[in-house]
Design a protein around this motif. Structure first.
Motif, mmCIF file in Angstrom:
data_model
loop_
_atom_site.group_PDB
_atom_site.id
_atom_site.type_symbol
_atom_site.label_atom_id
_atom_site.label_comp_id
_atom_site.label_asym_id
_atom_site.label_seq_id
_atom_site.Cartn_x
_atom_site.Cartn_y
_atom_site.Cartn_z
ATOM 1 N N GLU A 132 18.238 -2.957 -41.764
ATOM 2 C CA GLU A 132 18.330 -4.418 -41.644
ATOM 3 C C GLU A 132 17.543 -5.110 -42.752
ATOM 4 O O GLU A 132 17.999 -6.111 -43.320
ATOM 5 C CB GLU A 132 17.820 -4.864 -40.271
ATOM 6 N N VAL A 133 16.369 -4.574 -43.092
ATOM 7 C CA VAL A 133 15.576 -5.146 -44.180
ATOM 8 C C VAL A 133 16.350 -5.072 -45.490
ATOM 9 O O VAL A 133 16.408 -6.044 -46.256
ATOM 10 C CB VAL A 133 14.216 -4.415 -44.315
ATOM 11 N N ILE A 134 16.959 -3.928 -45.759
ATOM 12 C CA ILE A 134 17.742 -3.763 -46.992
ATOM 13 C C ILE A 134 18.921 -4.720 -47.011
ATOM 14 O O ILE A 134 19.205 -5.366 -48.031
ATOM 15 C CB ILE A 134 18.226 -2.303 -47.130
ATOM 16 N N GLN A 135 19.622 -4.812 -45.887
ATOM 17 C CA GLN A 135 20.780 -5.710 -45.811
ATOM 18 C C GLN A 135 20.365 -7.155 -46.072
ATOM 19 O O GLN A 135 21.034 -7.888 -46.816
ATOM 20 C CB GLN A 135 21.446 -5.583 -44.435
ATOM 21 N N HIS B 1 17.604 -8.185 -47.686
ATOM 22 C CA HIS B 1 17.076 -8.348 -49.045
ATOM 23 C C HIS B 1 18.184 -8.410 -50.086
ATOM 24 O O HIS B 1 18.025 -9.032 -51.137
ATOM 25 C CB HIS B 1 16.116 -7.191 -49.367
ATOM 26 N N THR B 2 19.310 -7.761 -49.808
ATOM 27 C CA THR B 2 20.427 -7.751 -50.767
ATOM 28 C C THR B 2 21.464 -8.836 -50.485
ATOM 29 O O THR B 2 22.452 -8.945 -51.206
ATOM 30 C CB THR B 2 21.132 -6.377 -50.747
ATOM 31 N N SER B 3 21.245 -9.638 -49.451
ATOM 32 C CA SER B 3 22.281 -10.592 -49.019
ATOM 33 C C SER B 3 22.207 -11.953 -49.697
ATOM 34 O O SER B 3 23.131 -12.749 -49.565
ATOM 35 C CB SER B 3 22.203 -10.792 -47.501
ATOM 36 N N PHE C 185 19.981 -8.293 -55.642
ATOM 37 C CA PHE C 185 19.637 -6.885 -55.486
ATOM 38 C C PHE C 185 20.821 -6.138 -54.879
ATOM 39 O O PHE C 185 21.463 -6.616 -53.949
ATOM 40 C CB PHE C 185 18.404 -6.738 -54.595
ATOM 41 N N GLU C 186 21.094 -4.962 -55.430
ATOM 42 C CA GLU C 186 22.189 -4.124 -54.938
ATOM 43 C C GLU C 186 21.627 -2.748 -54.579
ATOM 44 O O GLU C 186 21.045 -2.067 -55.435
ATOM 45 C CB GLU C 186 23.276 -3.985 -56.000
#
Length: 248
Positions: A119-122, A124-126, A214-215
């Motif tokens: 969820e953090v990654i999603q 941060h990249t959204s 960010f990807e």
């Protein structure tokens, strides 16, 4: 002159235009417009213009132009800012490896936010994050617009050395360490793309006023692009905010 703008001396060779006392896109647009206006006007004696979150520092030769003479020209120039057409910003897509050895503080961010690593990654990249300024080290971008759900306080004790390319969070901000340096941000990932190359014709990858997206990439993805990065042939995808990919 905008009633909110303050003109202050910074020693005998610099003048600071302060446009406000907060971080927001409206102030950033004024700073970008004033930077363009100064580039177009080419005021005699002005040496360098340095944008920050909420101000513009203008370095000048005091024997060529005095503080008061420079201020007078800047006030006149500020009144023309509505005529400045800001270029459409670009979005630089930054491939990033998250968590594990690349993001040693990911567990801290998940614990603070109550979210999972995925969820953090999603999150941060959204979002596309505005590059408000470059500073601290050459090419280090201070980014705004990060989702506050993953906001996390800085480390209580900063690290003495952080690997260049490390992606971190400090409060409501996110950023990328451009070179090996000390720092106190919570590290959640790492990008193999160099942000600063002193031997390049254009040493800085990023530019204030543009955006970063960010990807998330895998280790396998990284191994595919690693040779290109090592021989300096890799190019990040750049997307215009007006729509459409510019190059890859």
């Amino acid at each position: 002159m905008d009633e909110n703008t303050r003109y202050m001396a910074a020693g005998d060779r610099a003048l600071v235009m302060e446009f406000g006392n907060e971080i927001n896109t409206r102030i950033n647009e004024k700073i970008r417009a004033m930077t363009i206006a100064l580039d177009q006007r080419k005021i005699k004696g002005v040496v360098e213009v340095v944008p920050t979150y909420r101000s513009l520092m203008i370095h000048y030769h005091p024997l060529t132009v005095s503080f008061q003479a420079l201020k007078k020209q800047l006030v006149e120039l500020e009144e023309t800012l509505q005529e400045i057409e800001l270029p459409a910003p670009d979005v630089m897509v930054i491939p990033t490896l998250y968590g594990g050895e690349y993001g040693p503080d990911m567990a801290t961010v998940t614990a603070h936010s109550g979210l999972t690593e995925e969820e953090v990654i999603q999150i941060h990249t959204s979002r596309d994050c505005l590059i408000y300024m470059l500073g601290f080290t050459p090419g280090f971008p201070y980014l705004g617009g990060m989702d506050e759900r993953i906001a996390t306080p800085r480390l209580e004790t900063p690290r003495t050395k952080i690997r260049g390319g490390s992606v971190g969070i400090a409060g409501k901000q996110t950023g990328i360490y451009s070179i090996d340096s000390p720092g106190g941000w919570q590290l959640i990932g790492w990008t193999p793309v160099p942000l600063y190359d002193p031997e390049s014709e254009k040493p800085f990858l990023l530019k204030a006023g543009n955006y970063v997206r960010f990807e998330s990439i895998t280790e396998a993805d990284y191994q595919k692009i690693k040779p290109q990065i090592e021989n300096r042939s890799y190019r990040c995808n750049v997307i215009s905010r007006q729509g459409g990919e510019i190059h890859g």
